[in-house]
Design an enzyme around this catalytic site. Structure first.
Site, PDB file in Angstrom:
ATOM      1  N   HIS A   4       0.839  -1.210   0.000  1.00 21.55           N
ATOM      2  CA  HIS A   4       0.000   0.000   0.000  1.00 21.55           C
ATOM      3  C   HIS A   4       0.875   1.262   0.000  1.00 21.55           C
ATOM      4  CE1 HIS A   4      -3.786   2.180   1.432  1.00 21.55           C
ATOM      5  NE2 HIS A   4      -2.828   3.074   1.604  1.00 21.55           N
ATOM      6  N   GLU A   5       1.888   1.286   0.870  1.00 23.37           N
ATOM      7  CA  GLU A   5       2.730   2.489   0.991  1.00 23.37           C
ATOM      8  C   GLU A   5       3.604   2.689  -0.251  1.00 23.37           C
ATOM      9  OE1 GLU A   5       1.947   4.589   3.153  1.00 23.37           O
ATOM     10  OE2 GLU A   5       0.672   3.183   4.247  1.00 23.37           O
TER      11      GLU A   5
HETATM   12 ZN    ZN Z   1      -2.817   5.178   1.836  1.00 27.20          ZN
END
Ligand code: ZN
Length: 209
Positions: free
Chosen positions: A158-159
């Site tokens: 996600h990051e």
């Molecule tokens: Zn996010």
């Protein structure tokens, strides 16, 4: 670009701002060790904890640079069964800079709901790899290799997506995108498959008019 700061707290930018869609630029060793970036890391740590969130990427505070902070230590809202299903374990605070991510051979894909501090109020199910390797620098500009499984692997994906201008809504199983309020009220505890079938339109898209 100056940070929007109110009472020392930095604002987290919301979807619709182009900075969330840019490919972030890499940092040099000198830049990483500069007081400006060291200060930024401290501010991002504080903003992530205040939100609260388990990760925050620099583009989310308006800075298109390849830097993210991660910490996943607060699990009291999850049952032991939910923690086991998600393969979720405490991850202490750390910083990733200029990351490269690779899916490991033993990985499979699993679907879980996630949210984002830049898309406040919404959640959706996303299929992600269960096992990844990340090669990056830490906040001292030292090379680090991270082998991550389960929820930690999801956080990293996600990051690192953020650093490439990608948001979870680009990968979401679209019928499952909903308000956090409705997720809690109507669907919490149900499987992604069940939720997806309960919310998929019954007609084929696109419709002919
Ligand atoms: Zn996010």
């Amino acid at each position: 670009m100056p940070l929007a700061e109110i009472n020392g707290q930095i604002d987290i930018v919301q979807v619709g701002e182009s900075v969330l869609r840019q490919k972030a630029t890499e940092l040099s060793v000198d830049e990483i060790l500069s007081s400006e970036i060291q200060d930024l890391i401290e501010k991002m740590k504080a903003a992530m904890r205040a939100a609260p969130g388990v990760g925050l990427a620099a583009p989310q505070i308006g800075r298109p640079i390849q830097l993210a902070v991660i910490e996943d230590v607060s699990h009291s809202h999850l049952t032991p069964q939910q923690l086991a299903e998600r393969d979720r374990h405490p991850v202490p605070f750390h910083v990733i800079i200029n990351p490269r991510i690779y899916v490991e051979k033993d990985s499979r894909n699993v679907e879980f709901f996630e949210g984002c501090l830049s898309i406040v109020g919404f959640v959706g199910a996303v299929s992600r790899a269960t096992s990844v390797r990340v090669e990056c620098l830490n906040e001292r500009a030292e090379p680090v290799i991270i082998y991550a499984k389960g929820w930690y692997a999801r956080i990293l994906q996600h990051e690192i997506d953020h650093l490439n201008g990608v948001l979870y809504i680009d990968r979401v199983i679209l019928p499952t995108l909903m308000t956090e309020e409705n997720y809690v009220k109507l669907w919490k505890g149900k499987s992604v498959k069940e939720i997806q079938s309960g919310l998929t339109p019954t007609v084929n898209l696109p419709l002919d008019y």
